[in-house]
Design an enzyme around this catalytic site. Structure first.
Site, PDB file in Angstrom:
ATOM      1  N   ASP A   1      10.956  11.856  42.444  1.00  0.00           N
ATOM      2  CA  ASP A   1      10.718  11.857  43.970  1.00  0.00           C
ATOM      3  C   ASP A   1      12.054  13.140  44.070  1.00  0.00           C
ATOM      4  O   ASP A   1      11.641  14.085  44.432  1.00  0.00           O
ATOM      5  CB  ASP A   1      11.195  10.718  44.512  1.00  0.00           C
ATOM      6  CG  ASP A   1      10.714  10.646  46.306  1.00  0.00           C
ATOM      7  OD1 ASP A   1      10.957  11.815  46.493  1.00  0.00           O
ATOM      8  OD2 ASP A   1      10.553   9.825  46.819  1.00  0.00           O
TER       9      ASP A   1
ATOM     10  N   GLU B   1      10.570   8.470  32.263  1.00  0.00           N
ATOM     11  CA  GLU B   1      10.755   7.998  33.557  1.00  0.00           C
ATOM     12  C   GLU B   1      10.081   7.602  34.543  1.00  0.00           C
ATOM     13  O   GLU B   1       8.194   8.257  34.162  1.00  0.00           O
ATOM     14  CB  GLU B   1      11.928   8.997  35.213  1.00  0.00           C
ATOM     15  CG  GLU B   1      11.353   8.983  36.015  1.00  0.00           C
ATOM     16  CD  GLU B   1      12.147   6.979  36.733  1.00  0.00           C
ATOM     17  OE1 GLU B   1      12.327   6.304  36.171  1.00  0.00           O
ATOM     18  OE2 GLU B   1      13.576   7.989  36.678  1.00  0.00           O
TER      19      GLU B   1
ATOM     20  N   GLY C   1       9.887   0.391  36.533  1.00  0.00           N
ATOM     21  CA  GLY C   1       9.285   0.851  37.195  1.00  0.00           C
ATOM     22  C   GLY C   1       8.124   2.082  36.116  1.00  0.00           C
ATOM     23  O   GLY C   1       6.825   1.646  35.431  1.00  0.00           O
TER      24      GLY C   1
ATOM     25  N   ASP D   1       6.470   0.555  42.448  1.00  0.00           N
ATOM     26  CA  ASP D   1       6.129  -1.133  43.000  1.00  0.00           C
ATOM     27  C   ASP D   1       6.549  -0.366  44.604  1.00  0.00           C
ATOM     28  O   ASP D   1       7.273   0.693  44.873  1.00  0.00           O
ATOM     29  CB  ASP D   1       7.218  -2.028  42.912  1.00  0.00           C
ATOM     30  CG  ASP D   1       8.857  -1.539  42.996  1.00  0.00           C
ATOM     31  OD1 ASP D   1       9.224  -2.062  44.097  1.00  0.00           O
ATOM     32  OD2 ASP D   1       8.794  -0.608  42.166  1.00  0.00           O
TER      33      ASP D   1
END
Length: 184
Positions: free
Chosen positions: A107, A103, A48, A163
């Site tokens: 979350d 990163e 990611g 994604d």
């Protein structure tokens, strides 16, 4: 395999390609200033963060060493499994070195807390994190990035490397994915 019309799956765009580029340049300038005269190891969390990582590394105007790590806590779901699994370790000895971990999004903070302990056990000289996104209203606010791109609403976002089930990574912007695309 679902064939998607990626543009139609986006509810709204949060950050345009231009806005992302400007923020990444600013983060690169901050990191350049902080690491002047040093050669930090900049570690990308695959997959990611790869788009963000590449652009960020190009915007850092001091010598850096690049490496990659891969962990998984989502699989093909839209929510974390709650278990972080190491898929690929870095190739560099970081003992006594400055480490910057890159990163895509904070979350739950689970992945970054895991990696902070994982890298800390290897005794780096310093350990900092740079994250493109942080969700507002997170349940667990235990992890705070040292460098942060944007705070976003607590919604499921894709694009610019982020994604859903390996789709949407190549969108040049960050957008909110329509719920019908991931809820069944």
């Amino acid at each position: 395999m679902k064939i998607t019309n990626e543009q139609n799956d986006i509810e709204r765009v949060l950050y345009t390609e231009k806005a992302i580029a400007a923020r990444v340049e600013a983060l690169g300038a901050e990191i350049t200033e902080a690491y002047k005269g040093k050669m930090p190891i900049v570690v990308c969390i695959l997959k990611g963060a790869s788009f963000f990582y590449t652009d960020l590394c190009r915007s850092i105007k001091t010598d850096i060493y690049m490496d990659f790590i891969s962990v998984s806590s989502y699989g093909s779901d839209s929510k974390s499994s709650g278990v972080v699994r190491l898929v690929k370790d870095i190739n560099t000895n970081i003992t006594g070195r400055d480490v910057i971990l890159v990163e895509d999004i904070i979350d739950s903070g689970l992945t970054l807390n895991y990696l902070k302990d994982f890298f800390g056990a290897r005794r780096p000289s310093s350990f900092k994190t740079v994250c493109l996104l942080e969700k507002e209203g997170r349940k667990n606010n235990a992890f705070q990035a040292d460098y942060l791109g944007f705070r976003i609403p607590n919604e499921f976002v894709v694009g610019y490397g982020l994604d859903y089930a390996d789709h949407y990574r190549n969108l040049p912007y960050i957008g909110v994915l329509k719920k019908e695309c991931y809820e069944n």
